[in-house]
Design a protein around this motif. Structure first.
Motif, PDB file in Angstrom:
ATOM      1  N   VAL A  29      32.448  49.209  27.384  1.00 44.74           N
ATOM      2  CA  VAL A  29      31.051  49.096  27.792  1.00 44.74           C
ATOM      3  C   VAL A  29      30.869  49.220  29.299  1.00 44.74           C
ATOM      4  CG1 VAL A  29      30.391  47.759  25.774  1.00 44.74           C
ATOM      5  CG2 VAL A  29      31.078  46.570  27.846  1.00 44.74           C
ATOM      6  N   GLY A  30      31.966  49.370  30.030  1.00 48.03           N
ATOM      7  CA  GLY A  30      31.866  49.649  31.458  1.00 48.03           C
ATOM      8  C   GLY A  30      31.978  48.451  32.370  1.00 48.03           C
ATOM      9  N   ALA A  31      32.559  47.377  31.922  1.00 51.00           N
ATOM     10  CA  ALA A  31      32.725  46.208  32.787  1.00 51.00           C
ATOM     11  C   ALA A  31      33.717  46.509  33.899  1.00 51.00           C
ATOM     12  CB  ALA A  31      33.203  45.005  31.971  1.00 51.00           C
ATOM     13  N   GLU A  32      33.479  45.917  35.052  1.00 54.74           N
ATOM     14  CA  GLU A  32      34.380  46.109  36.174  1.00 54.74           C
ATOM     15  C   GLU A  32      35.688  45.360  35.938  1.00 54.74           C
ATOM     16  OE1 GLU A  32      32.628  45.057  39.871  1.00 54.74           O
ATOM     17  OE2 GLU A  32      30.799  46.184  39.483  1.00 54.74           O
ATOM     18  N   ARG A  33      36.733  45.829  36.590  1.00 47.84           N
ATOM     19  CA  ARG A  33      38.051  45.218  36.407  1.00 47.84           C
ATOM     20  C   ARG A  33      38.070  43.758  36.845  1.00 47.84           C
ATOM     21  NH1 ARG A  33      42.192  49.954  38.364  1.00 47.84           N
ATOM     22  NH2 ARG A  33      41.790  51.320  36.596  1.00 47.84           N
ATOM     23  N   LYS A  34      37.415  43.469  37.959  1.00 50.25           N
ATOM     24  CA  LYS A  34      37.422  42.086  38.429  1.00 50.25           C
ATOM     25  C   LYS A  34      36.644  41.175  37.486  1.00 50.25           C
ATOM     26  CE  LYS A  34      33.612  42.780  41.634  1.00 50.25           C
ATOM     27  NZ  LYS A  34      33.179  42.751  43.017  1.00 50.25           N
ATOM     28  N   PHE A  35      35.617  41.694  36.836  1.00 53.23           N
ATOM     29  CA  PHE A  35      34.859  40.901  35.869  1.00 53.23           C
ATOM     30  C   PHE A  35      35.716  40.586  34.638  1.00 53.23           C
ATOM     31  CE2 PHE A  35      32.036  40.580  32.172  1.00 53.23           C
ATOM     32  CZ  PHE A  35      31.215  39.551  32.590  1.00 53.23           C
ATOM     33  N   ILE A  36      36.569  41.508  34.255  1.00 54.99           N
ATOM     34  CA  ILE A  36      37.440  41.298  33.099  1.00 54.99           C
ATOM     35  C   ILE A  36      38.581  40.349  33.456  1.00 54.99           C
ATOM     36  CG2 ILE A  36      38.998  42.427  31.481  1.00 54.99           C
ATOM     37  CD1 ILE A  36      37.291  44.976  31.841  1.00 54.99           C
ATOM     38  N   GLY A  89      51.136  35.181  37.681  1.00 55.46           N
ATOM     39  CA  GLY A  89      51.526  35.452  36.296  1.00 55.46           C
ATOM     40  C   GLY A  89      50.397  36.088  35.502  1.00 55.46           C
ATOM     41  N   ALA A  90      49.169  35.624  35.733  1.00 53.56           N
ATOM     42  CA  ALA A  90      48.023  36.221  35.055  1.00 53.56           C
ATOM     43  C   ALA A  90      47.813  37.660  35.510  1.00 53.56           C
ATOM     44  CB  ALA A  90      46.772  35.389  35.312  1.00 53.56           C
ATOM     45  N   TRP A  91      47.953  37.921  36.808  1.00 56.19           N
ATOM     46  CA  TRP A  91      47.754  39.271  37.317  1.00 56.19           C
ATOM     47  C   TRP A  91      48.798  40.231  36.762  1.00 56.19           C
ATOM     48  CZ3 TRP A  91      50.790  42.289  40.700  1.00 56.19           C
ATOM     49  CH2 TRP A  91      50.181  43.490  41.088  1.00 56.19           C
ATOM     50  N   ILE A  92      50.056  39.808  36.737  1.00 51.93           N
ATOM     51  CA  ILE A  92      51.111  40.680  36.217  1.00 51.93           C
ATOM     52  C   ILE A  92      50.861  41.002  34.748  1.00 51.93           C
ATOM     53  CG2 ILE A  92      53.570  40.727  35.620  1.00 51.93           C
ATOM     54  CD1 ILE A  92      54.083  39.239  38.254  1.00 51.93           C
ATOM     55  N   SER A  93      50.355  40.036  34.012  1.00 48.96           N
ATOM     56  CA  SER A  93      50.121  40.250  32.586  1.00 48.96           C
ATOM     57  C   SER A  93      48.870  41.068  32.301  1.00 48.96           C
ATOM     58  CB  SER A  93      50.022  38.911  31.871  1.00 48.96           C
ATOM     59  OG  SER A  93      51.211  38.185  32.013  1.00 48.96           O
ATOM     60  N   VAL A  94      47.808  40.858  33.068  1.00 51.59           N
ATOM     61  CA  VAL A  94      46.538  41.510  32.755  1.00 51.59           C
ATOM     62  C   VAL A  94      46.464  42.937  33.281  1.00 51.59           C
ATOM     63  CG1 VAL A  94      45.118  40.861  34.745  1.00 51.59           C
ATOM     64  CG2 VAL A  94      44.078  40.961  32.504  1.00 51.59           C
ATOM     65  N   ARG A  95      47.262  43.292  34.253  1.00 49.72           N
ATOM     66  CA  ARG A  95      47.144  44.638  34.829  1.00 49.72           C
ATOM     67  C   ARG A  95      47.476  45.729  33.823  1.00 49.72           C
ATOM     68  NH1 ARG A  95      52.441  45.573  38.571  1.00 49.72           N
ATOM     69  NH2 ARG A  95      53.889  44.783  37.007  1.00 49.72           N
ATOM     70  N   LYS A  96      48.301  45.418  32.839  1.00 48.58           N
ATOM     71  CA  LYS A  96      48.632  46.400  31.797  1.00 48.58           C
ATOM     72  C   LYS A  96      47.395  46.776  30.993  1.00 48.58           C
ATOM     73  CE  LYS A  96      51.091  46.644  27.437  1.00 48.58           C
ATOM     74  NZ  LYS A  96      51.960  45.914  26.497  1.00 48.58           N
ATOM     75  N   TYR A  97      46.535  45.815  30.738  1.00 44.83           N
ATOM     76  CA  TYR A  97      45.350  46.056  29.913  1.00 44.83           C
ATOM     77  C   TYR A  97      44.167  46.590  30.712  1.00 44.83           C
ATOM     78  CZ  TYR A  97      47.876  43.553  26.330  1.00 44.83           C
ATOM     79  OH  TYR A  97      48.808  43.170  25.408  1.00 44.83           O
ATOM     80  N   LEU A  98      44.228  46.518  32.036  1.00 42.55           N
ATOM     81  CA  LEU A  98      43.128  47.020  32.853  1.00 42.55           C
ATOM     82  C   LEU A  98      43.259  48.501  33.169  1.00 42.55           C
ATOM     83  CD1 LEU A  98      42.638  44.086  35.361  1.00 42.55           C
ATOM     84  CD2 LEU A  98      41.288  44.635  33.340  1.00 42.55           C
ATOM     85  N   ARG A  99      44.446  49.038  33.018  1.00 39.68           N
ATOM     86  CA  ARG A  99      44.675  50.448  33.305  1.00 39.68           C
ATOM     87  C   ARG A  99      45.142  51.142  32.039  1.00 39.68           C
ATOM     88  NH1 ARG A  99      48.046  49.030  38.613  1.00 39.68           N
ATOM     89  NH2 ARG A  99      46.291  48.332  39.860  1.00 39.68           N
ATOM     90  N   GLU A 151      39.025  42.026  23.099  1.00 37.54           N
ATOM     91  CA  GLU A 151      37.920  41.688  24.003  1.00 37.54           C
ATOM     92  C   GLU A 151      38.001  42.504  25.293  1.00 37.54           C
ATOM     93  OE1 GLU A 151      37.774  37.481  24.741  1.00 37.54           O
ATOM     94  OE2 GLU A 151      38.388  37.049  22.698  1.00 37.54           O
ATOM     95  N   ILE A 152      39.202  42.676  25.800  1.00 39.20           N
ATOM     96  CA  ILE A 152      39.381  43.446  27.029  1.00 39.20           C
ATOM     97  C   ILE A 152      39.030  44.912  26.794  1.00 39.20           C
ATOM     98  CG2 ILE A 152      41.076  44.224  28.729  1.00 39.20           C
ATOM     99  CD1 ILE A 152      42.522  41.554  28.272  1.00 39.20           C
ATOM    100  N   LEU A 180      38.901  38.134  36.077  1.00 39.11           N
ATOM    101  CA  LEU A 180      38.611  36.850  36.712  1.00 39.11           C
ATOM    102  C   LEU A 180      38.811  35.645  35.790  1.00 39.11           C
ATOM    103  CD1 LEU A 180      37.746  35.607  39.388  1.00 39.11           C
ATOM    104  CD2 LEU A 180      35.390  35.704  38.561  1.00 39.11           C
ATOM    105  N   PRO A 181      38.378  35.683  34.533  1.00 38.73           N
ATOM    106  CA  PRO A 181      38.646  34.526  33.668  1.00 38.73           C
ATOM    107  C   PRO A 181      40.135  34.244  33.470  1.00 38.73           C
ATOM    108  CG  PRO A 181      36.978  35.916  32.667  1.00 38.73           C
ATOM    109  CD  PRO A 181      37.504  36.643  33.851  1.00 38.73           C
ATOM    110  N   PHE A 182      40.950  35.281  33.441  1.00 34.11           N
ATOM    111  CA  PHE A 182      42.386  35.080  33.291  1.00 34.11           C
ATOM    112  C   PHE A 182      42.996  34.490  34.559  1.00 34.11           C
ATOM    113  CE2 PHE A 182      41.381  38.466  30.255  1.00 34.11           C
ATOM    114  CZ  PHE A 182      41.833  37.860  29.104  1.00 34.11           C
ATOM    115  N   PHE A 183      42.498  34.902  35.727  1.00 34.75           N
ATOM    116  CA  PHE A 183      42.981  34.340  36.981  1.00 34.75           C
ATOM    117  C   PHE A 183      42.616  32.859  37.095  1.00 34.75           C
ATOM    118  CE2 PHE A 183      42.588  38.746  39.125  1.00 34.75           C
ATOM    119  CZ  PHE A 183      43.734  39.160  38.475  1.00 34.75           C
ATOM    120  N   VAL A 184      41.397  32.527  36.705  1.00 29.97           N
ATOM    121  CA  VAL A 184      40.975  31.123  36.755  1.00 29.97           C
ATOM    122  C   VAL A 184      41.803  30.293  35.779  1.00 29.97           C
ATOM    123  CG1 VAL A 184      39.050  29.557  36.301  1.00 29.97           C
ATOM    124  CG2 VAL A 184      38.659  31.666  37.566  1.00 29.97           C
ATOM    125  N   GLU A 185      42.051  30.832  34.613  1.00 31.35           N
ATOM    126  CA  GLU A 185      42.889  30.133  33.633  1.00 31.35           C
ATOM    127  C   GLU A 185      44.305  29.935  34.174  1.00 31.35           C
ATOM    128  OE1 GLU A 185      44.252  30.575  28.954  1.00 31.35           O
ATOM    129  OE2 GLU A 185      42.790  31.963  29.803  1.00 31.35           O
TER     130      GLU A 185
END
Length: 110
Positions: A27-34, A95-105, A20-21, A36-41
């Motif tokens: 498709v060009g989604a912004e990093r914060k849009f991708i 914890g979400a930020w540390i985990s998701v940053r790998k998939y955003l870059r 999904e990421i 944000l759901p993980f941060f809220v979770e």
């Protein structure tokens, strides 16, 4: 220990949702849009774990008859529990930020 558990939990979650990421990135989604759901979770998981920990601690504290239950509970209620909930939420988001940053870059390889 809680931080390591939260990072491990989010790595498992992200591993199952990595396609999904990658599609969102394609498709060009912004990093914060991708992210944000993980941060809220993470925030919700941190808050709920802190509240469950507080409830368990209060239950155990009430069972100890040697301690003056009312005074200790009021002290914890007034000075400790709000910090525990706040720190639990922050640990979840971190914890979400540390985990998701790998998939955003990086590259789009799976």
């Amino acid at each position: 220990g809680g931080m390591l558990l939260m990072i491990n939990t989010f790595r498992i979650v992200l591993f199952s949702r990595r396609e999904e990421i990658f599609v969102a990135r394609l498709v060009g989604a912004e990093r914060k849009f991708i992210a944000l759901p993980f941060f809220v979770e993470g925030l919700i998981l941190g808050f709920s774990s802190a509240v469950l920990g507080i409830l368990a601690f209060v239950f155990v504290l009430r069972q100890v008859s040697v301690l003056p239950g009312g005074a200790i509970f009021l002290e914890l209620w007034n000075h400790v529990f709000e910090w525990e909930v706040l720190c639990g939420g922050l640990v979840g988001v971190l914890g979400a930020w540390i985990s998701v940053r790998k998939y955003l870059r990086g590259k789009f390889s799976q």
